[in-house]
Scaffold this motif. Structure first.
Motif, PDB file in Angstrom:
ATOM      1  N   LEU A 149      54.357  40.579  34.074  1.00  0.00           N
ATOM      2  CA  LEU A 149      53.206  40.245  34.910  1.00  0.00           C
ATOM      3  C   LEU A 149      53.045  38.736  35.061  1.00  0.00           C
ATOM      4  O   LEU A 149      53.009  38.006  34.082  1.00  0.00           O
ATOM      5  N   GLU A 150      52.937  38.286  36.296  1.00  0.00           N
ATOM      6  CA  GLU A 150      52.618  36.878  36.563  1.00  0.00           C
ATOM      7  C   GLU A 150      51.109  36.707  36.666  1.00  0.00           C
ATOM      8  O   GLU A 150      50.531  35.817  36.042  1.00  0.00           O
ATOM      9  N   LYS A 151      50.469  37.582  37.459  1.00  0.00           N
ATOM     10  CA  LYS A 151      49.016  37.518  37.608  1.00  0.00           C
ATOM     11  C   LYS A 151      48.499  38.835  38.179  1.00  0.00           C
ATOM     12  O   LYS A 151      49.256  39.610  38.760  1.00  0.00           O
ATOM     13  N   ALA A 152      47.199  39.064  37.992  1.00  0.00           N
ATOM     14  CA  ALA A 152      46.567  40.283  38.481  1.00  0.00           C
ATOM     15  C   ALA A 152      45.262  39.921  39.182  1.00  0.00           C
ATOM     16  O   ALA A 152      44.502  39.073  38.703  1.00  0.00           O
ATOM     17  N   LEU A 153      45.009  40.561  40.318  1.00  0.00           N
ATOM     18  CA  LEU A 153      43.757  40.365  41.041  1.00  0.00           C
ATOM     19  C   LEU A 153      42.766  41.414  40.539  1.00  0.00           C
ATOM     20  O   LEU A 153      43.025  42.613  40.635  1.00  0.00           O
ATOM     21  N   TRP A 163      41.802  36.039  40.327  1.00  0.00           N
ATOM     22  CA  TRP A 163      43.171  36.203  39.836  1.00  0.00           C
ATOM     23  C   TRP A 163      43.201  35.806  38.361  1.00  0.00           C
ATOM     24  O   TRP A 163      42.749  34.723  37.991  1.00  0.00           O
ATOM     25  N   LEU A 164      43.739  36.697  37.517  1.00  0.00           N
ATOM     26  CA  LEU A 164      43.919  36.399  36.096  1.00  0.00           C
ATOM     27  C   LEU A 164      45.415  36.242  35.816  1.00  0.00           C
ATOM     28  O   LEU A 164      46.213  37.092  36.208  1.00  0.00           O
ATOM     29  N   SER A 165      45.767  35.167  35.129  1.00  0.00           N
ATOM     30  CA  SER A 165      47.170  34.947  34.767  1.00  0.00           C
ATOM     31  C   SER A 165      47.555  35.857  33.606  1.00  0.00           C
ATOM     32  O   SER A 165      46.703  36.503  32.984  1.00  0.00           O
ATOM     33  N   ASN A 166      48.830  35.873  33.295  1.00  0.00           N
ATOM     34  CA  ASN A 166      49.314  36.643  32.150  1.00  0.00           C
ATOM     35  C   ASN A 166      48.584  36.209  30.874  1.00  0.00           C
ATOM     36  O   ASN A 166      48.152  37.043  30.079  1.00  0.00           O
ATOM     37  N   THR A 167      48.402  34.901  30.707  1.00  0.00           N
ATOM     38  CA  THR A 167      47.690  34.381  29.533  1.00  0.00           C
ATOM     39  C   THR A 167      46.233  34.833  29.524  1.00  0.00           C
ATOM     40  O   THR A 167      45.688  35.216  28.480  1.00  0.00           O
ATOM     41  N   ASP A 168      45.603  34.801  30.711  1.00  0.00           N
ATOM     42  CA  ASP A 168      44.201  35.222  30.826  1.00  0.00           C
ATOM     43  C   ASP A 168      44.004  36.674  30.391  1.00  0.00           C
ATOM     44  O   ASP A 168      42.931  37.043  29.908  1.00  0.00           O
ATOM     45  N   MET A 169      45.040  37.485  30.563  1.00  0.00           N
ATOM     46  CA  MET A 169      44.930  38.915  30.257  1.00  0.00           C
ATOM     47  C   MET A 169      44.874  39.200  28.751  1.00  0.00           C
ATOM     48  O   MET A 169      44.505  40.294  28.342  1.00  0.00           O
ATOM     49  N   TYR A 171      47.055  39.866  26.401  1.00  0.00           N
ATOM     50  CA  TYR A 171      47.744  41.111  26.092  1.00  0.00           C
ATOM     51  C   TYR A 171      48.093  41.262  24.614  1.00  0.00           C
ATOM     52  O   TYR A 171      48.473  40.296  23.953  1.00  0.00           O
ATOM     53  N   SER A 172      47.949  42.490  24.137  1.00  0.00           N
ATOM     54  CA  SER A 172      48.512  42.904  22.853  1.00  0.00           C
ATOM     55  C   SER A 172      48.909  44.368  23.035  1.00  0.00           C
ATOM     56  O   SER A 172      48.903  44.879  24.160  1.00  0.00           O
ATOM     57  N   TYR A 173      49.243  45.048  21.956  1.00  0.00           N
ATOM     58  CA  TYR A 173      49.742  46.425  22.066  1.00  0.00           C
ATOM     59  C   TYR A 173      48.732  47.337  22.782  1.00  0.00           C
ATOM     60  O   TYR A 173      47.648  47.594  22.267  1.00  0.00           O
ATOM     61  N   ARG A 174      49.085  47.790  23.976  1.00  0.00           N
ATOM     62  CA  ARG A 174      48.292  48.719  24.799  1.00  0.00           C
ATOM     63  C   ARG A 174      46.862  48.214  25.034  1.00  0.00           C
ATOM     64  O   ARG A 174      45.937  48.998  25.175  1.00  0.00           O
ATOM     65  N   THR A 175      46.711  46.902  25.064  1.00  0.00           N
ATOM     66  CA  THR A 175      45.370  46.320  25.169  1.00  0.00           C
ATOM     67  C   THR A 175      45.390  45.077  26.059  1.00  0.00           C
ATOM     68  O   THR A 175      46.369  44.328  26.074  1.00  0.00           O
ATOM     69  N   SER A 176      44.287  44.876  26.786  1.00  0.00           N
ATOM     70  CA  SER A 176      44.103  43.655  27.564  1.00  0.00           C
ATOM     71  C   SER A 176      42.643  43.227  27.503  1.00  0.00           C
ATOM     72  O   SER A 176      41.783  43.964  27.003  1.00  0.00           O
ATOM     73  N   VAL A 177      42.362  42.060  28.062  1.00  0.00           N
ATOM     74  CA  VAL A 177      41.004  41.519  28.085  1.00  0.00           C
ATOM     75  C   VAL A 177      40.064  42.404  28.915  1.00  0.00           C
ATOM     76  O   VAL A 177      38.849  42.367  28.751  1.00  0.00           O
ATOM     77  N   LEU A 178      40.643  43.226  29.798  1.00  0.00           N
ATOM     78  CA  LEU A 178      39.830  44.037  30.710  1.00  0.00           C
ATOM     79  C   LEU A 178      39.174  45.244  30.043  1.00  0.00           C
ATOM     80  O   LEU A 178      38.246  45.830  30.603  1.00  0.00           O
ATOM     81  N   GLN A 179      39.646  45.618  28.875  1.00  0.00           N
ATOM     82  CA  GLN A 179      39.130  46.831  28.247  1.00  0.00           C
ATOM     83  C   GLN A 179      37.751  46.652  27.624  1.00  0.00           C
ATOM     84  O   GLN A 179      36.943  47.571  27.649  1.00  0.00           O
ATOM     85  N   LYS A 180      37.470  45.479  27.086  1.00  0.00           N
ATOM     86  CA  LYS A 180      36.159  45.269  26.454  1.00  0.00           C
ATOM     87  C   LYS A 180      35.532  43.934  26.820  1.00  0.00           C
ATOM     88  O   LYS A 180      34.372  43.847  27.197  1.00  0.00           O
ATOM     89  N   GLU A 181      36.328  42.878  26.692  1.00  0.00           N
ATOM     90  CA  GLU A 181      35.783  41.525  26.851  1.00  0.00           C
ATOM     91  C   GLU A 181      35.348  41.216  28.281  1.00  0.00           C
ATOM     92  O   GLU A 181      34.267  40.666  28.518  1.00  0.00           O
ATOM     93  N   ARG A 182      36.188  41.588  29.269  1.00  0.00           N
ATOM     94  CA  ARG A 182      35.876  41.328  30.682  1.00  0.00           C
ATOM     95  C   ARG A 182      36.220  42.560  31.515  1.00  0.00           C
ATOM     96  O   ARG A 182      37.225  42.578  32.227  1.00  0.00           O
ATOM     97  N   PRO A 183      35.407  43.599  31.459  1.00  0.00           N
ATOM     98  CA  PRO A 183      35.710  44.838  32.176  1.00  0.00           C
ATOM     99  C   PRO A 183      35.883  44.598  33.679  1.00  0.00           C
ATOM    100  O   PRO A 183      35.058  43.923  34.309  1.00  0.00           O
ATOM    101  N   PHE A 191      54.374  40.721  39.967  1.00  0.00           N
ATOM    102  CA  PHE A 191      55.353  40.784  38.889  1.00  0.00           C
ATOM    103  C   PHE A 191      56.516  39.840  39.185  1.00  0.00           C
ATOM    104  O   PHE A 191      57.007  39.769  40.323  1.00  0.00           O
ATOM    105  N   GLN A 192      56.977  39.147  38.159  1.00  0.00           N
ATOM    106  CA  GLN A 192      58.154  38.297  38.273  1.00  0.00           C
ATOM    107  C   GLN A 192      59.319  39.025  37.617  1.00  0.00           C
ATOM    108  O   GLN A 192      59.343  39.233  36.403  1.00  0.00           O
ATOM    109  N   LEU A 193      60.266  39.455  38.438  1.00  0.00           N
ATOM    110  CA  LEU A 193      61.416  40.207  37.937  1.00  0.00           C
ATOM    111  C   LEU A 193      62.676  39.328  37.957  1.00  0.00           C
ATOM    112  O   LEU A 193      62.604  38.143  38.245  1.00  0.00           O
ATOM    113  N   ARG A 194      63.806  39.929  37.647  1.00  0.00           N
ATOM    114  CA  ARG A 194      65.070  39.196  37.610  1.00  0.00           C
ATOM    115  C   ARG A 194      66.113  39.914  38.468  1.00  0.00           C
ATOM    116  O   ARG A 194      66.163  41.150  38.484  1.00  0.00           O
TER     117      ARG A 194
END
Length: 305
Positions: A149-153, A163-169, A171-183, A191-194
């Protein structure tokens, strides 16, 4: 509720239905009706829906393609907003992919692999939407959304959009900032692929998809993995060691194929599933002194006793 319904229909936010059975929108095929069910079209449809619901002071619940959730048998009061067909756009430019939150994750992985882009092979066979995957950091086979993930709207509860960056999210195991801290609701992701060898990528993704088909019970309605893995242990292995495969309460049964799956054998209620989850947790704690935490999300007023 009548005034809210009228305002939503007049605003042309998308599909608006009354008393829609949510079992038609969950992979477990369990769930009573939503007072008002909305499938918004476009990002503006999501924002306008949230603003109107807020103006009327109504409750709102958001779902995606209905995997990884359990809905109460009595349904959900207020508004249920589904991020689905109205937000399933896809743009590919070089190795960068911009995709709507309602796009199927499996379909995205398949499409991208055929274009010779690497990074989503792990998602072959993972049910659910892109938005749901970004929200919970879905993963498998040693990788997850946080790796690409590069960023999410995201649209937040007050109707604001950011827009939230990857750092803003965070992330940890099956968890992101959106689940509790910033719903918030993921309406788009980048997505940045190769670039890679198309044949190799397709083969790897198909191998992952086949592995899921062979080891997980997708021939029955189910929600996906019920418990988080208490690493370095694995929930499915602990459940199998405890002899719980095939154990049944009402219409809900622990899959005989994979211990971390509960299947609906045809007439399971949400309460059946809750009671089975609690029983499994108690047995695993008694035998191994490990308290399993659920990965499946309980929405509405459904709670574990």
């Amino acid at each position: 509720m009548e005034r809210l319904l009228k305002k939503l229909k007049e605003a042309n936010v998308g599909k608006v239905l009354e008393n829609e059975p949510l079992k038609n929108h969950t992979t477990m095929k369990i769930g009573g009706p939503a007072d008002i069910f909305i499938e918004p079209v476009g990002i503006d449809g999501v924002i306008n829906t949230i603003k109107i619901v807020n103006e009327e002071g109504a409750l709102m619940t958001t779902i995606g393609r209905g995997s990884n959730i359990l809905v109460p048998d009595e349904g959900i009061r207020g508004v249920v907003m589904k991020i689905g067909e109205g937000l399933d756009h896809l743009e590919v430019e070089g190795t960068k992919v911009r995709v709507g939150g309602g796009y199927s994750l499996v379909s995205l992985a398949t499409t991208i692999s055929k274009k010779g882009l690497s990074g989503l092979e792990f998602a072959g066979g993972i049910p659910g939407s892109v938005g749901g995957a970004v929200y919970m950091n879905a993963g498998a086979h040693g990788s997850d959304i946080s790796k690409i993930l590069e960023k999410a709207l995201v649209v937040f509860r007050d109707g604001s959009c950011e827009w939230l960056s990857n750092t803003d999210m965070k992330y940890s195991y099956r968890t992101s900032v959106l689940q509790k801290e910033r719903p918030g609701v993921v309406v788009e992701a980048v997505f940045q692929l190769r670039a890679g060898d198309r044949e190799t990528i397709v083969k790897e993704m198909q191998k992952n998809k086949d592995y899921r088909r062979e080891t997980q019970p997708w021939n029955y309605p189910c929600a996906g993995s019920i418990f988080r893995n208490p690493l370095p242990n694995y929930a499915g292995q602990l459940i199998e060691k405890a002899g719980l495969k095939g154990y049944k309460i009402g219409g809900a049964k622990v899959s005989e194929l994979h211990g971390n799956f509960i299947v609906n054998t045809g007439n399971a209620t949400a309460n059946d599933v809750i009671q089975l989850i609690k029983y499994i947790q108690d047995v695993i704690f008694e035998k191994f002194s490990i308290r399993l935490e659920t990965e499946v999300e309980f929405i509405g007023k459904l709670k574990q006793n």
